[in-house]
Enzyme design. Structure first.
Site, short mmCIF file in Angstrom:
data_model
loop_
_atom_site.label_atom_id
_atom_site.label_comp_id
_atom_site.label_asym_id
_atom_site.label_seq_id
_atom_site.Cartn_x
_atom_site.Cartn_y
_atom_site.Cartn_z
N CYS A 10 98.15 -14.43 16.90
CA CYS A 10 98.08 -15.76 16.75
C CYS A 10 97.52 -16.38 18.11
CB CYS A 10 99.23 -16.40 16.53
SG CYS A 10 99.77 -15.89 15.02
N ARG A 33 91.29 -12.87 19.78
CA ARG A 33 92.71 -12.39 19.47
C ARG A 33 92.80 -12.08 18.10
NH1 ARG A 33 96.27 -14.05 23.47
NH2 ARG A 33 97.99 -13.90 22.39
N TRP A 92 97.32 -14.98 12.38
CA TRP A 92 97.26 -13.75 12.05
C TRP A 92 98.63 -13.45 11.12
CZ3 TRP A 92 99.63 -8.89 12.27
CH2 TRP A 92 98.83 -7.71 12.21
N ASN A 125 103.95 -18.06 17.35
CA ASN A 125 103.27 -16.75 17.30
C ASN A 125 104.43 -15.73 17.58
OD1 ASN A 125 101.85 -14.48 17.90
ND2 ASN A 125 101.47 -14.80 20.03
N GLY A 126 104.51 -14.70 16.63
CA GLY A 126 105.54 -13.91 16.82
C GLY A 126 106.27 -13.73 15.40
N GLU A 143 88.87 8.86 21.53
CA GLU A 143 88.71 7.27 21.63
C GLU A 143 87.28 7.02 21.00
OE1 GLU A 143 89.73 4.68 22.89
OE2 GLU A 143 88.27 3.37 23.48
N LYS A 173 87.07 3.97 17.95
CA LYS A 173 85.88 3.00 18.29
C LYS A 173 85.25 2.90 16.88
CE LYS A 173 86.88 1.01 21.31
NZ LYS A 173 87.87 1.41 22.09
N GLU A 194 87.60 1.50 14.12
CA GLU A 194 87.79 0.05 14.03
C GLU A 194 86.65 -1.03 14.01
OE1 GLU A 194 88.75 -0.16 19.05
OE2 GLU A 194 89.69 -1.64 17.79
N HIS A 201 91.91 25.72 13.08
CA HIS A 201 93.17 25.75 12.50
C HIS A 201 93.34 24.81 11.38
CE1 HIS A 201 94.71 28.52 15.74
NE2 HIS A 201 94.01 27.63 16.63
N LYS A 244 93.34 -8.64 19.14
CA LYS A 244 93.19 -8.02 20.45
C LYS A 244 94.37 -7.87 21.00
CE LYS A 244 90.65 -7.26 24.12
NZ LYS A 244 90.01 -5.96 24.28
#
Ligand code: M6R
Length: 616
Positions: free
Chosen positions: A2, A27, A75, A101-102, A485, A489, A492, A508, A611
């Site tokens: 948020c 964000r 969010w 927010n939270g 990484e 990328k 997402e 394996h 974000k």
């Protein structure tokens, strides 16, 4: 997650608030809303979806003129992303509007209490309870919104940033924070509250950090901070070192493309001022005496996502250069497994935003166990550095795209610096050896620039592979975190199956995934130095190729041994193996960005992601 903005001043609040929300779009959010105080009432508009939806609502149903307002991008956590669940939430009597927010963990109990008192709740959110509680508390405290906020906050558990306005006080905005971010922008005849400074950087660079469990009251000309009990507090003031243009696209199609291109400068800036004329490292920010550093017997790195991958690289560097054992742990797992740490453990918490809740909780746990915590962070004034014993700032500048790029490279640089510094103090390496690595580090911006010259060929490759069902990434040694990484990328941004493996692990199990033309990206270490590592990976490339997969090989200039087994070859300049992630990660960022573009995805704001992840 948020985004929150509050404004009181002389300008039209709606414009300031919506501009601030737009600057914080990165964000991640799924609905937006605003409220202004005008003519003794609260005028509120909110809408599910992107800011454009809210703006078109404001076009057809304009808000009253006002110089005091709040705005929010949500969010979703409690309740879906609907108009009703969007913030602001207004108390049943219309006297108070709140954004949040939270997560308020005891909201169910508070909802039940309100329902029993006859309050009809209009949304499924945890936030709405705060609006009703504030309205119910105001008459008991002479309509003092800040005092009502303190009383209500004392009843809340969980993480929250709250910002509220009152219908009959057109000149006051009140904010509160516990565990979630909130910064104050101090202007001239105007003041701001926001989740991060980008929301108000176009108006002022003067910022104030709010501490844990504090309430702030803004008017045009005053900023008053207290704790939740009303004891006055003095916030730390700081100047934001970048300006509004740094958080704009500057001619690039996406923030991610711009941030990839900024990496040589970000790396150079992170090295700046940390190496003295004799090539010795000077890291005063570590705030540890040489004696204390010599007493450290273990390093534990805690981080999430991309920052965790930087931590994995740090382990190779730290153990090699300092001979100290190093563990790297996902912050979300750390405190739940009863880790063995004590006052001789150096905990390194890596976070771009400085607000990631998992990392924050892990560092608090570490400090409770007496460990010393060093933060590696990109965001001045954020919670993680504030709660750490010391901080080494990366100087990447604002990273707006959700997918981390320049922050990753600068985190790697910070990790190398810490490892070399510890080696210098503990005498694990001779001064000339350290100076040599430092010289190599100083040359990395130039080499990253050379890697950026391969952008077009990597983009062409991505366009060719855009219909692949899956992409695998393999690497050895520091190439393994780079493979992880690269896969992160791609997941997402391109929303496709992608996985990173240690190349030696393929046999394996994961080798069963190989099929005709499946793209496998191989990060090949330098053939110089640890040539065994190189030989092993050349064998791995052959194993992959033998099973019909398509090999995309990232290899050093002049490494001809891999050429016969590469369907596609991307060259990176020569550099010491430990530093190679600074180069090899770049084509993988470009690849993911191009893949997402080819698929028509929103590169900067991938679906479902935020974000700054401020919930656990
Ligand atoms: O702000 P932080 O560095 O603490 O964020 C950690 C992760 O959420 C972050 O790196 C995330 O994985 C990135 N979006 C990946 O590109």
């Amino acid at each position: 997650m948020c985004g929150i903005v509050g404004y009181v001043g002389e300008k039209q609040a709606l414009q300031v608030v919506v501009d601030g929300l737009r600057r914080m779009e990165y964000r991640g959010y799924d609905s937006a809303g605003v409220a202004v105080v005008a003519d003794g009432r609260l005028d509120v508009r909110k809408k599910a979806g992107k800011l454009a939806n809210l703006e078109s609502l404001l076009g057809s149903d304009p808000l009253a003129q006002s110089t005091t307002g709040i705005g929010h991008t949500r969010w979703a956590t409690h309740g879906g992303p609907t108009d009703a669940n969007a913030h602001p939430h207004v108390s049943a009597d219309g006297s108070v509007a709140v954004i949040h927010n939270g997560i308020i963990e005891n909201f169910a109990e508070l909802r039940a209490e309100l329902a029993a008192a006859g309050v009809v709740l209009a949304s499924d959110t945890d936030t709405e309870v705060v609006a009703h509680l504030l309205a119910a508390t105001l008459p008991e405290v002479g309509d003092d919104l800040a005092e009502a906020m303190r009383i209500v906050c004392r009843r809340l558990s969980g993480a929250f940033t709250l910002v509220a306005v009152r219908a009959d006080r057109p000149d006051v905005v009140v904010g509160a924070r516990r565990n979630s971010p909130l910064v104050v922008g101090r202007g001239d005849g105007e003041n701001f509250l926001a989740s991060d400074v980008s929301a108000f950087i176009a108006h002022t660079r003067h910022a104030l950090e709010l501490g844990q469990d504090q309430v702030v009251t803004l008017t045009r000309d005053s900023i008053v901070v207290t704790d939740f009990d009303g004891t006055p507090a003095t916030p730390n003031a700081y100047e934001v070192t970048w300006d509004a243009s740094a958080a704009e696209k500057g001619g690039y199609d996406t923030f991610m493309a711009k941030e990839i291109a900024e990496q040589p400068k970000a790396v150079a800036d992170t090295l700046l001022g940390r190496i003295d004329v004799d090539g010795r490292l000077a890291l005063d920010e570590m705030r540890m005496t040489d004696g204390e550093l010599r007493e450290v017997d273990k390093v534990v790195v805690i981080a999430c996502g991309t920052a965790y991958h930087a931590g994995l690289v740090a382990k190779y560097a730290l153990e090699h250069w300092t001979r100290l054992p190093c563990e790297v742990e996902l912050a979300s797992e750390f405190r739940y497994r009863d880790p063995v740490i004590d006052r001789r453990t150096l905990v390194v918490a890596i976070s771009q935003s400085g607000e990631t809740m998992d990392t924050l909780m892990a560092l608090r746990y570490a400090r409770e166990q007496d460990a010393r915590v060093l933060a590696i962070c990109n965001t001045q004034g954020s919670t993680i550095p504030r709660e750490s014993d010391a901080v080494l700032y990366t100087h990447a500048g604002p990273e707006v795209a959700v997918a981390s790029t320049k922050a990753f490279l600068t985190q790697l640089v910070a990790c190398y610096l810490v490892a070399l510094y510890v080696a210098q103090v503990r005498g694990n390496k001779f001064g000339d050896e350290i100076a040599m690595v430092v010289r190599e580090l100083a040359d990395m911006p130039r080499k990253i620039d050379l890697v950026l010259d391969t952008t077009e060929e990597v983009e062409a490759l991505a366009a060719m592979l855009q219909d692949a069902r899956s992409v695998l990434f393999i690497g050895r040694h520091v190439g393994y975190p780079v493979a992880l990484e690269g896969a992160l990328k791609l997941k997402e941004l391109a929303y496709m199956h992608a996985e990173g493996f240690a190349a030696g692990e393929l046999k394996h199990g994961p080798i069963a995934l190989l099929e005709d033309r499946l793209p496998v990206i191989v990060v090949v270490p330098s053939p110089r130095g640890r040539s065994v590592l190189h030989e092993k990976i050349v064998s791995n490339v052959q194993e992959v190729r033998a099973r019909g997969a398509r090999t995309i090989v990232i290899a050093e200039e002049g490494d001809d041994a891999v050429v016969p087994y590469a369907d596609h070859l991307v060259r990176v300049p020569e550099c010491p193996t430990l530093l190679q992630p600074l180069l090899a990660a770049v084509p993988l960022q470009v690849f993911a960005c191009a893949m997402a573009t080819a698929k028509g995805h929103d590169v900067d704001q991938p679906r479902n992601l935020a974000k700054s992840v401020t919930v656990e």
